[in-house]
Write a protein that holds these residues in place. Structure first.
Motif, PDB file in Angstrom:
ATOM      1  N   ASP A   8       0.816  -1.214   0.000  1.00  0.00           N
ATOM      2  CA  ASP A   8       0.000   0.000   0.000  1.00  0.00           C
ATOM      3  C   ASP A   8       0.850   1.263   0.000  1.00  0.00           C
ATOM      4  O   ASP A   8       0.370   2.332  -0.367  1.00  0.00           O
ATOM      5  N   GLN A   9       2.099   1.183   0.423  1.00  0.00           N
ATOM      6  CA  GLN A   9       2.994   2.342   0.437  1.00  0.00           C
ATOM      7  C   GLN A   9       3.644   2.603  -0.926  1.00  0.00           C
ATOM      8  O   GLN A   9       4.223   3.666  -1.139  1.00  0.00           O
ATOM      9  N   LEU A  10       3.560   1.640  -1.818  1.00  0.00           N
ATOM     10  CA  LEU A  10       4.128   1.802  -3.159  1.00  0.00           C
ATOM     11  C   LEU A  10       3.250   2.720  -3.995  1.00  0.00           C
ATOM     12  O   LEU A  10       2.047   2.840  -3.744  1.00  0.00           O
ATOM     13  N   PRO A  11       3.833   3.336  -5.026  1.00  0.00           N
ATOM     14  CA  PRO A  11       2.986   4.034  -5.994  1.00  0.00           C
ATOM     15  C   PRO A  11       1.947   3.054  -6.548  1.00  0.00           C
ATOM     16  O   PRO A  11       2.218   1.853  -6.682  1.00  0.00           O
ATOM     17  N   THR A  12       0.789   3.550  -6.851  1.00  0.00           N
ATOM     18  CA  THR A  12      -0.339   2.699  -7.234  1.00  0.00           C
ATOM     19  C   THR A  12       0.012   1.691  -8.326  1.00  0.00           C
ATOM     20  O   THR A  12      -0.289   0.499  -8.198  1.00  0.00           O
ATOM     21  N   ALA A  13       0.644   2.134  -9.399  1.00  0.00           N
ATOM     22  CA  ALA A  13       0.952   1.230 -10.512  1.00  0.00           C
ATOM     23  C   ALA A  13       1.856   0.084 -10.073  1.00  0.00           C
ATOM     24  O   ALA A  13       1.650  -1.064 -10.478  1.00  0.00           O
ATOM     25  N   LEU A  14       2.840   0.377  -9.234  1.00  0.00           N
ATOM     26  CA  LEU A  14       3.743  -0.683  -8.783  1.00  0.00           C
ATOM     27  C   LEU A  14       3.030  -1.649  -7.848  1.00  0.00           C
ATOM     28  O   LEU A  14       3.279  -2.856  -7.877  1.00  0.00           O
ATOM     29  N   GLY A  15       2.129  -1.138  -7.042  1.00  0.00           N
ATOM     30  CA  GLY A  15       1.330  -2.015  -6.181  1.00  0.00           C
ATOM     31  C   GLY A  15       0.443  -2.945  -7.000  1.00  0.00           C
ATOM     32  O   GLY A  15       0.312  -4.126  -6.694  1.00  0.00           O
ATOM     33  N   VAL A  16      -0.133  -2.404  -8.060  1.00  0.00           N
ATOM     34  CA  VAL A  16      -0.978  -3.214  -8.941  1.00  0.00           C
ATOM     35  C   VAL A  16      -0.149  -4.323  -9.587  1.00  0.00           C
ATOM     36  O   VAL A  16      -0.589  -5.474  -9.660  1.00  0.00           O
ATOM     37  N   VAL A  17       1.040  -3.987 -10.044  1.00  0.00           N
ATOM     38  CA  VAL A  17       1.914  -4.991 -10.665  1.00  0.00           C
ATOM     39  C   VAL A  17       2.162  -6.145  -9.701  1.00  0.00           C
ATOM     40  O   VAL A  17       2.008  -7.322 -10.061  1.00  0.00           O
ATOM     41  N   ILE A  18       2.542  -5.830  -8.473  1.00  0.00           N
ATOM     42  CA  ILE A  18       2.851  -6.883  -7.504  1.00  0.00           C
ATOM     43  C   ILE A  18       1.607  -7.704  -7.177  1.00  0.00           C
ATOM     44  O   ILE A  18       1.642  -8.937  -7.163  1.00  0.00           O
ATOM     45  N   ASP A  35      -2.574  -0.295 -18.741  1.00  0.00           N
ATOM     46  CA  ASP A  35      -2.548   0.411 -20.028  1.00  0.00           C
ATOM     47  C   ASP A  35      -1.121   0.805 -20.403  1.00  0.00           C
ATOM     48  O   ASP A  35      -0.823   1.960 -20.716  1.00  0.00           O
ATOM     49  N   VAL A  36      -0.227  -0.197 -20.328  1.00  0.00           N
ATOM     50  CA  VAL A  36       1.174  -0.016 -20.702  1.00  0.00           C
ATOM     51  C   VAL A  36       1.542  -1.089 -21.719  1.00  0.00           C
ATOM     52  O   VAL A  36       0.865  -2.120 -21.817  1.00  0.00           O
ATOM     53  N   PRO A  37       2.624  -0.887 -22.471  1.00  0.00           N
ATOM     54  CA  PRO A  37       3.072  -1.933 -23.399  1.00  0.00           C
ATOM     55  C   PRO A  37       3.460  -3.202 -22.632  1.00  0.00           C
ATOM     56  O   PRO A  37       3.993  -3.125 -21.517  1.00  0.00           O
ATOM     57  N   LEU A  38       3.200  -4.326 -23.236  1.00  0.00           N
ATOM     58  CA  LEU A  38       3.549  -5.615 -22.640  1.00  0.00           C
ATOM     59  C   LEU A  38       5.025  -5.671 -22.266  1.00  0.00           C
ATOM     60  O   LEU A  38       5.397  -6.197 -21.221  1.00  0.00           O
ATOM     61  N   SER A  39       5.876  -5.084 -23.088  1.00  0.00           N
ATOM     62  CA  SER A  39       7.314  -5.121 -22.834  1.00  0.00           C
ATOM     63  C   SER A  39       7.713  -4.350 -21.579  1.00  0.00           C
ATOM     64  O   SER A  39       8.812  -4.542 -21.060  1.00  0.00           O
ATOM     65  N   SER A  40       6.837  -3.500 -21.067  1.00  0.00           N
ATOM     66  CA  SER A  40       7.130  -2.718 -19.854  1.00  0.00           C
ATOM     67  C   SER A  40       6.884  -3.500 -18.569  1.00  0.00           C
ATOM     68  O   SER A  40       7.421  -3.136 -17.524  1.00  0.00           O
TER      69      SER A  40
END
Length: 71
Positions: A8-18, A35-40
């Motif tokens: 929860d302390q991570l930026p939202t996008a990084l939290g979603v990734v994990i 909504d990012v490229p697959l390669s990202s």
């Protein structure tokens, strides 16, 4: 999940990734969700894991805090 308060302390996008990766979702699904490229996705996942590791590591002084990049 063991690290939820830390995630929860991570930026939202990084939290979603994990959260999505830990739930077993594919990189395709994660890319669509963010909504990012697959390669990202591998890079974002690595950044998220590194930032999470820094949050769980013992305090290493102000240099360690300044080296964390927010995305």
């Amino acid at each position: 999940m063991e690290h939820d308060p830390l995630i929860d302390q991570l930026p939202t996008a990084l939290g979603v990734v994990i959260r999505l990766a830990d739930a077993g979702y594919s990189d395709d699904v994660i890319a669509d969700a963010l909504d990012v490229p697959l390669s990202s996705v591998p890079t974002l996942r690595e950044l998220a894991r590194e930032k999470l590791a820094r949050l769980t590591a013992p305090d290493e002084g102000p240099e360690a805090e300044n080296s964390v990049v927010d995305y």
